[in-house]
Scaffold this motif. Structure first.
Motif, PDB file in Angstrom:
ATOM      1  N   GLU A  40      55.361  42.359  26.743  1.00 61.11           N
ATOM      2  CA  GLU A  40      53.904  42.518  26.643  1.00 61.11           C
ATOM      3  C   GLU A  40      53.232  42.179  27.961  1.00 61.11           C
ATOM      4  OE1 GLU A  40      52.016  41.335  22.470  1.00 61.11           O
ATOM      5  OE2 GLU A  40      53.046  39.662  23.403  1.00 61.11           O
ATOM      6  N   VAL A  41      52.256  42.983  28.346  1.00 63.93           N
ATOM      7  CA  VAL A  41      51.366  42.564  29.430  1.00 63.93           C
ATOM      8  C   VAL A  41      50.017  42.239  28.804  1.00 63.93           C
ATOM      9  CG1 VAL A  41      52.438  43.738  31.379  1.00 63.93           C
ATOM     10  CG2 VAL A  41      50.802  44.976  29.948  1.00 63.93           C
ATOM     11  N   GLY A  42      49.234  41.443  29.533  1.00 61.70           N
ATOM     12  CA  GLY A  42      47.966  41.055  28.923  1.00 61.70           C
ATOM     13  C   GLY A  42      46.964  40.538  29.927  1.00 61.70           C
ATOM     14  N   LYS A  43      45.835  40.125  29.380  1.00 62.98           N
ATOM     15  CA  LYS A  43      44.707  39.635  30.152  1.00 62.98           C
ATOM     16  C   LYS A  43      44.235  38.348  29.483  1.00 62.98           C
ATOM     17  CE  LYS A  43      39.882  40.953  31.123  1.00 62.98           C
ATOM     18  NZ  LYS A  43      38.842  41.962  30.839  1.00 62.98           N
ATOM     19  N   ILE A  44      43.939  37.340  30.309  1.00 62.51           N
ATOM     20  CA  ILE A  44      43.411  36.086  29.782  1.00 62.51           C
ATOM     21  C   ILE A  44      42.016  35.864  30.351  1.00 62.51           C
ATOM     22  CG2 ILE A  44      43.674  33.572  29.813  1.00 62.51           C
ATOM     23  CD1 ILE A  44      46.669  33.971  29.793  1.00 62.51           C
ATOM     24  N   ASP A  45      41.087  35.548  29.467  1.00 58.73           N
ATOM     25  CA  ASP A  45      39.747  35.126  29.868  1.00 58.73           C
ATOM     26  C   ASP A  45      39.809  33.602  29.971  1.00 58.73           C
ATOM     27  OD1 ASP A  45      37.106  34.212  29.896  1.00 58.73           O
ATOM     28  OD2 ASP A  45      36.366  35.914  28.721  1.00 58.73           O
ATOM     29  N   THR A  46      39.760  33.065  31.188  1.00 53.40           N
ATOM     30  CA  THR A  46      39.959  31.623  31.359  1.00 53.40           C
ATOM     31  C   THR A  46      38.778  30.806  30.832  1.00 53.40           C
ATOM     32  OG1 THR A  46      39.068  31.637  33.605  1.00 53.40           O
ATOM     33  CG2 THR A  46      41.449  31.946  33.380  1.00 53.40           C
ATOM     34  N   GLU A  47      37.638  31.453  30.587  1.00 55.48           N
ATOM     35  CA  GLU A  47      36.484  30.727  30.040  1.00 55.48           C
ATOM     36  C   GLU A  47      36.545  30.639  28.524  1.00 55.48           C
ATOM     37  OE1 GLU A  47      32.708  32.104  31.561  1.00 55.48           O
ATOM     38  OE2 GLU A  47      33.393  31.905  33.642  1.00 55.48           O
ATOM     39  N   THR A  48      36.763  31.787  27.858  1.00 57.50           N
ATOM     40  CA  THR A  48      36.762  31.784  26.381  1.00 57.50           C
ATOM     41  C   THR A  48      38.160  31.572  25.815  1.00 57.50           C
ATOM     42  OG1 THR A  48      37.191  34.154  26.224  1.00 57.50           O
ATOM     43  CG2 THR A  48      34.874  33.481  26.424  1.00 57.50           C
ATOM     44  N   LYS A  49      39.206  31.685  26.688  1.00 57.11           N
ATOM     45  CA  LYS A  49      40.634  31.603  26.307  1.00 57.11           C
ATOM     46  C   LYS A  49      41.070  32.822  25.471  1.00 57.11           C
ATOM     47  CE  LYS A  49      40.772  27.330  28.027  1.00 57.11           C
ATOM     48  NZ  LYS A  49      39.461  27.208  28.642  1.00 57.11           N
ATOM     49  N   GLU A  50      40.229  33.853  25.410  1.00 57.87           N
ATOM     50  CA  GLU A  50      40.596  35.072  24.667  1.00 57.87           C
ATOM     51  C   GLU A  50      41.719  35.795  25.393  1.00 57.87           C
ATOM     52  OE1 GLU A  50      38.680  39.351  23.237  1.00 57.87           O
ATOM     53  OE2 GLU A  50      37.623  38.143  24.718  1.00 57.87           O
ATOM     54  N   LYS A  51      42.653  36.374  24.606  1.00 62.78           N
ATOM     55  CA  LYS A  51      43.779  37.120  25.189  1.00 62.78           C
ATOM     56  C   LYS A  51      43.749  38.553  24.680  1.00 62.78           C
ATOM     57  CE  LYS A  51      46.739  33.049  25.092  1.00 62.78           C
ATOM     58  NZ  LYS A  51      47.712  32.336  24.297  1.00 62.78           N
ATOM     59  N   TYR A  64      39.128  36.185  35.050  1.00 62.26           N
ATOM     60  CA  TYR A  64      40.171  36.960  34.352  1.00 62.26           C
ATOM     61  C   TYR A  64      41.480  36.965  35.131  1.00 62.26           C
ATOM     62  CZ  TYR A  64      35.940  38.664  32.077  1.00 62.26           C
ATOM     63  OH  TYR A  64      34.745  38.730  31.415  1.00 62.26           O
ATOM     64  N   ILE A  65      42.578  36.827  34.388  1.00 62.65           N
ATOM     65  CA  ILE A  65      43.912  36.894  34.978  1.00 62.65           C
ATOM     66  C   ILE A  65      44.755  37.860  34.150  1.00 62.65           C
ATOM     67  CG2 ILE A  65      46.042  35.577  35.389  1.00 62.65           C
ATOM     68  CD1 ILE A  65      43.904  34.915  37.427  1.00 62.65           C
ATOM     69  N   TYR A  66      45.516  38.699  34.839  1.00 63.55           N
ATOM     70  CA  TYR A  66      46.441  39.638  34.191  1.00 63.55           C
ATOM     71  C   TYR A  66      47.866  39.139  34.416  1.00 63.55           C
ATOM     72  CZ  TYR A  66      42.179  42.367  34.404  1.00 63.55           C
ATOM     73  OH  TYR A  66      40.871  42.765  34.266  1.00 63.55           O
ATOM     74  N   GLY A  67      48.751  39.430  33.481  1.00 67.17           N
ATOM     75  CA  GLY A  67      50.128  38.963  33.644  1.00 67.17           C
ATOM     76  C   GLY A  67      51.004  39.403  32.489  1.00 67.17           C
ATOM     77  N   SER A  68      52.182  38.774  32.408  1.00 71.58           N
ATOM     78  CA  SER A  68      53.156  39.095  31.364  1.00 71.58           C
ATOM     79  C   SER A  68      53.202  37.956  30.357  1.00 71.58           C
ATOM     80  CB  SER A  68      54.544  39.270  31.979  1.00 71.58           C
ATOM     81  OG  SER A  68      54.531  40.329  32.908  1.00 71.58           O
ATOM     82  N   PHE A  69      53.209  38.307  29.088  1.00 71.18           N
ATOM     83  CA  PHE A  69      53.390  37.286  28.050  1.00 71.18           C
ATOM     84  C   PHE A  69      54.884  37.065  27.835  1.00 71.18           C
ATOM     85  CE2 PHE A  69      48.987  38.488  26.947  1.00 71.18           C
ATOM     86  CZ  PHE A  69      48.428  37.227  26.971  1.00 71.18           C
ATOM     87  N   VAL A 112      45.911  22.488  30.219  1.00 70.40           N
ATOM     88  CA  VAL A 112      46.771  23.634  29.902  1.00 70.40           C
ATOM     89  C   VAL A 112      45.896  24.731  29.299  1.00 70.40           C
ATOM     90  CG1 VAL A 112      48.737  24.452  28.548  1.00 70.40           C
ATOM     91  CG2 VAL A 112      48.800  22.168  29.583  1.00 70.40           C
ATOM     92  N   LEU A 113      45.775  25.845  30.030  1.00 66.00           N
ATOM     93  CA  LEU A 113      44.920  26.946  29.542  1.00 66.00           C
ATOM     94  C   LEU A 113      45.637  27.785  28.488  1.00 66.00           C
ATOM     95  CD1 LEU A 113      43.136  28.170  32.806  1.00 66.00           C
ATOM     96  CD2 LEU A 113      42.410  26.449  31.192  1.00 66.00           C
ATOM     97  N   LYS A 127      38.922  46.063  31.653  1.00 72.70           N
ATOM     98  CA  LYS A 127      38.047  45.297  30.750  1.00 72.70           C
ATOM     99  C   LYS A 127      38.642  45.170  29.358  1.00 72.70           C
ATOM    100  CE  LYS A 127      33.675  46.269  32.993  1.00 72.70           C
ATOM    101  NZ  LYS A 127      32.564  47.166  33.152  1.00 72.70           N
ATOM    102  N   THR A 128      39.057  46.294  28.797  1.00 72.23           N
ATOM    103  CA  THR A 128      39.460  46.320  27.384  1.00 72.23           C
ATOM    104  C   THR A 128      40.967  46.242  27.187  1.00 72.23           C
ATOM    105  OG1 THR A 128      39.632  48.728  27.401  1.00 72.23           O
ATOM    106  CG2 THR A 128      37.463  47.776  26.871  1.00 72.23           C
TER     107      THR A 128
END
Length: 519
Positions: free
Chosen positions: A433-444, A419-424, A398-399, A494-495
């Motif tokens: 909210e919309v957002g971005k997930i870094d699947t390697e670091t799990k940063e949102k 990177y994946i973009y989507g809705s929280f 579970v990411l 990116k940001t």
């Protein structure tokens, strides 16, 4: 926001220039199309479910730092029939339409027969599909409507059944660099068999280039998969693709065909004929794109409900695929309009989705002991444990939780992504909210604003971009702040910082999916 859910939209077919705050990048040239339900009541009749509403299409055209907007209702046969009768006369998945009480017996008998073998709606309010050079508004029935992507005018009605025996078709196809489209549909009880059909619609050939040949005329069947049970095919909304494989999830959320045939007579809608069987496993089909054959290993996981695949790729003899998974099928019920008016935000029954990563080892399991994990990738906790010869039980990593409507840089669809973009959607199916997930670091990274409801975000890569996330994210935002207009938001890929917003003077509506057409 909840109160505006069932409100009928107003179309604005003439292009209107938006008021831009910030700077739209000069390289962004093309059109974002968005589609969703827009008419919820006709005369004295109303739809019961949000997804049933008649389609309204929006176009946001970007050129030389400016944006123009227009919107139109899809002039489907469903739309025309309902408008001509001034009442809802065509049934949808969540709303059964019954004849006017004043109609005679023969009319009612014909209506009854039409529902026993349902002739589905052509109200394509879910997404857009490109076949060849043509764009179609689509839902998940056997009918799609060709549209003019510039003016949004409705053109030909196309029936898949003329080209392929499919009664239901996914509204999330895949495209390759050559211009081919891949999709899948369900063939119900054709010649006594119910099966899933994976098909390819080739790019327009040189010989057909200047002829008005329907793209589906050249459709090629890649493979057919028998359904686990003849009269209860699995429901699915999307599927996965890699360089060499297709991934199809046969899940325990199923359409009961016999119940559908008697639904009208029983006074219930077709959605009530969806059956979730939590005691059943989910079967994962891995199909070789070159041979059209399923790999011999059988992959299983526990029961789950998946609407959206995220992406899939191959790595060191494994197929890795990401999905958004629910523990049950309660999500659909949350979008009944009565429920939305009550207030979606405070629902205790909300089942939060999980972003799951599965890993399928493709090598043979011969000589490997029962109970051994065949996943050899170091960067994931996903497993595939041998149960018996040729059968693996898969557990996902579970990411994250509370994430939906996933989109990526489509240039790397089917390849390894980061990177994946989507809705929280942590607390409610209605995203703020919309957002971005870094699947390697799990940063949102997140974007939100008070009283604003952003749609599914669409990533547009910068031409010759230097990285996977070099581009902009586009989302249509319903602004419920008094006296303020809704807008299209541009975020830095990116940001996730705001680059620009383009205010739309005519209203925007809660939509479902979108499609960007580069100029």
């Amino acid at each position: 926001m909840a109160t505006s859910f069932g409100k009928n939209a107003v179309e604005s077919p003439e292009p209107v220039k938006a008021e831009v705050k910030g700077t739209i990048p000069s390289w962004l040239q093309g059109t974002l199309l968005r589609n969703g339900p827009g008419i919820f009541s006709v005369g004295d009749t109303s739809y019961e479910h949000f997804f049933d509403g008649m389609a309204i299409m929006h176009s946001f055209a970007f050129k030389d730092g400016e944006m123009t907007h227009r919107s139109r209702f899809l002039r489907s046969d469903t739309y025309k029939a309902n408008m001509d009768s001034n009442r809802i006369v065509v049934s949808e998945m969540g709303t059964m339409a019954y004849p006017d009480p004043s109609k005679n017996f023969i009319f009612k008998a014909i209506t009854f027969l039409n529902h026993t073998v349902p002739d589905f709606t052509d109200n394509g309010a879910s997404n857009f599909i490109r076949y060849g050079n043509d764009v179609f508004a689509t839902s998940e029935t056997n009918y799609i409507r060709k549209i003019d992507p510039v003016t949004l005018e409705t053109q030909d009605k196309v029936d898949y059944m003329k080209y392929l025996p499919v009664n239901l078709v996914s509204s999330h196809p895949h495209y390759d660099k050559e211009g081919n489209t891949y999709n899948m549909g369900t063939s119900i009880a054709e010649k006594g068999k119910t099966k899933y059909i994976l098909f390819k619609v080739p790019a327009v050939s040189q010989t057909d280039k200047n002829k008005n040949v329907p793209a589906l005329k050249n459709v090629e069947v890649i493979c057919t998969l028998p359904c686990r049970s003849l009269l209860t095919p699995s429901y699915y909304h999307s599927f996965g693709i890699t360089e060499n494989y297709f991934i199809f999830i046969e899940q325990p959320l199923k359409l009961d065909i016999l119940k559908m045939a008697t639904a009208y007579m029983r006074g219930v809608n077709w959605a009530s004929c969806l059956k979730f069987s939590p005691e059943e496993n989910t079967l994962i089909h891995l199909i070789d794109r070159k041979t059209g054959k399923e790999v011999e290993t059988k992959y299983y996981t526990g029961s789950m409900v998946v609407y959206h695949h995220v992406n899939a790729y191959e790595e060191d003899g494994h197929v890795v695929f990401d999905v958004i998974a629910y523990k049950d099928n309660s999500l659909y019920n949350m979008f009944y309009l009565s429920k939305l008016r009550e207030n979606l935000e405070l629902d205790d029954s909300y089942s939060r989705p999980k972003y799951k990563r599965f890993v399928l080892p493709v090598r043979s399991d011969k000589g490997i002991a029962v109970g051994e994990d065949l996943v050899k990738l170091k960067h994931t906790s996903a497993s595939a444990v041998k149960e018996k010869e040729g059968k693996l039980m898969c557990q996902a990593e579970v990411l994250c939780e509370g994430f939906e409507l996933p989109r990526l840089n489509y240039d790397i669809n089917g390849k390894k992504h980061r990177y994946i973009y989507g809705s929280f959607v942590e607390d409610s199916a209605l995203s703020r909210e919309v957002g971005k997930i870094d699947t390697e670091t799990k940063e949102k990274l997140r974007w939100s604003e008070d009283n604003c409801f952003p749609s599914e975000p669409v990533f547009v890569p910068r031409p010759n971009g230097e990285s996977e996330d070099d581009g902009v994210v586009l989302t249509s935002v319903i602004n419920s702040n008094p006296g303020q207009s809704s807008f299209i938001l541009l975020l830095d890929g990116k940001t996730l910082k705001e680059v620009a917003r383009a205010y739309v003077s005519s209203g925007l509506h809660k939509d479902l999916h979108g499609f960007f057409i580069p100029q």
